[in-house]
Design a protein around this motif. Sequence first.
Motif, short mmCIF file in Angstrom:
data_model
loop_
_atom_site.label_atom_id
_atom_site.label_comp_id
_atom_site.label_asym_id
_atom_site.label_seq_id
_atom_site.Cartn_x
_atom_site.Cartn_y
_atom_site.Cartn_z
N GLU A 15 -0.29 3.10 16.02
CA GLU A 15 -1.16 4.20 15.56
C GLU A 15 -0.55 4.92 14.37
OE1 GLU A 15 -1.73 6.50 19.16
OE2 GLU A 15 -3.72 5.61 19.42
N VAL A 16 0.76 5.01 14.37
CA VAL A 16 1.45 5.58 13.21
C VAL A 16 2.10 4.42 12.46
CG1 VAL A 16 3.29 7.12 12.42
CG2 VAL A 16 1.91 7.74 14.44
N GLY A 17 1.69 4.24 11.22
CA GLY A 17 2.28 3.20 10.38
C GLY A 17 3.03 3.85 9.23
N MET A 18 3.49 3.01 8.32
CA MET A 18 4.25 3.58 7.19
C MET A 18 3.86 2.96 5.87
SD MET A 18 8.20 4.41 8.09
CE MET A 18 8.91 4.79 6.49
N GLY A 19 3.76 3.81 4.86
CA GLY A 19 3.61 3.34 3.49
C GLY A 19 5.00 3.06 2.93
N CYS A 20 5.04 2.74 1.66
CA CYS A 20 6.33 2.35 1.07
C CYS A 20 6.94 3.45 0.20
CB CYS A 20 6.16 1.08 0.24
SG CYS A 20 4.87 1.25 -1.00
N GLU A 21 6.24 4.57 0.05
CA GLU A 21 6.72 5.62 -0.86
C GLU A 21 8.14 6.06 -0.54
OE1 GLU A 21 3.88 5.52 0.85
OE2 GLU A 21 2.34 6.84 -0.01
N GLY A 22 8.45 6.14 0.76
CA GLY A 22 9.76 6.62 1.18
C GLY A 22 10.91 5.69 0.82
N SER B 270 -5.00 3.05 12.28
CA SER B 270 -3.61 3.48 12.05
C SER B 270 -3.55 4.45 10.89
CB SER B 270 -2.74 2.24 11.74
OG SER B 270 -1.39 2.61 11.57
N VAL B 271 -2.58 5.33 10.97
CA VAL B 271 -2.37 6.34 9.92
C VAL B 271 -1.00 6.07 9.30
CG1 VAL B 271 -2.12 8.80 9.49
CG2 VAL B 271 -3.73 8.00 11.21
N LEU B 272 -0.99 5.82 8.00
CA LEU B 272 0.25 5.40 7.37
C LEU B 272 0.78 6.49 6.46
CD1 LEU B 272 -1.90 2.69 7.30
CD2 LEU B 272 0.33 1.66 7.07
N GLY B 273 1.83 7.13 6.91
CA GLY B 273 2.43 8.21 6.12
C GLY B 273 3.53 7.66 5.22
N GLY B 274 3.87 8.43 4.21
CA GLY B 274 4.93 8.00 3.29
C GLY B 274 6.26 8.64 3.67
#
Length: 383
Positions: free
Chosen positions: A15-22, A262-266
């Motif tokens: 449900e919580v994913g990740m972007g690549c900004e970090g 899913s919600v993908l935060g940075g």
Amino acid sequence: MDYRTLGRTGIRVSEVGMGCEGFEGKDYPECERLLDCAMAAGINFWDLYTSNPQVRKNMGRALKKYPRDQYVLQAHLCSAWRDGQYFRTRKPDEVKRAFEELMEYMQPGYLDIGMIHYVDDKNDYEAVMNGTVIHYAEELKAQGLIRHLGLSTHNPDVAFLAVESGLIDVFFFKQKTAYEMLPANEDVNALFEKDAFDRIYEGIDPKRDRLYRACQNAGVAITVMKPFAGGLLLDGKQTPFGRAMTPVQCISYCLDRPAVASVLGGMATAEEIEAAARYCGASGDERDYSEILANAPKSSFSGHCMYCGHCAPCAVKIDIAAVNKYLDLAVAQGFVPETVQNHYELLEHHAEECIACGACMRNCPFGTDVIRKMKQAAEVFGR
Ligand code: SF4
Ligand code: SF4
């Protein structure tokens, strides 16, 4: 961590994913630590829009120690790199080279989702879907190098066209509380204008609302980018809602919308990953964003069910939010799709059981006429 099915692809994603900004600007050991921290939190879903070779190499190397079936990769076609900078391209040779570089740098074997990058303009959409980009993407799919096709956009009008095409299984879509209330616009910069929020809101833009339902009915999954509006919603001084939301509340809002998987935060630090992953163990009170939205100085959600579940408990145990969600889906379609009827049938209690006690309406912060909706649902679904 909890997992959801990514629409008709059938893939299970966190449900919580990740972007690549970090991962930008970090050396390999830092990237590895960040990625390990996310994997340990149960995050298995990664969006990679960047064409930065170093980020691709670092992420690919860090992912290599995990079995390929333990993570899901959504990476972007048409995101290219030149002279030390990202650029978006539709030129066949550049699109091809960018994809080949991605596969070489990351060595993932295949992409779960090949996401056609950043299509906001309708003319661009037509060019992509009737030209070499879609042909190349289909070719990669036939070769097994990508498993499913996605499209990233900020524009609901474009997203509607993509749903209708039947070719796109997943959207990467900006869908956060504030922007949902702005009308569809081809110019993403308009979303960042100083006075963008200086208006009276009237709930979610109806077009966006219809889009989520169309996606749900078609089995097209939505994955959400920038759930914190670049930190704006977490900052009491900047947010248009008058009060800061927590990461858990922002994620909760996105995941409550139809079709969202899913919600993908940075997230850029272990602390930020922990704050986002806390969503999964959070209590109903911690997830509850209803009060902030209901009392927002410039917004009015009056009468519009937000599926927040704040009206529970029901005297006869109806899952009111679910009934309202299925009802709205059916009403938006103008008929009851079989899948929606099936989902409705699976509920333990149905709208016809409503005894019109009104307890839920006293709890609803959005003034939804639940009794009326239960009557309507009973008629629409036949029980
Ligand atoms: S009826 Fe009100 S409280 Fe219940 S889910 Fe809808 S908006 Fe939330
Ligand atoms: S009015 Fe309907 S939904 Fe509300 S408590 Fe009564 S039965 Fe439940």
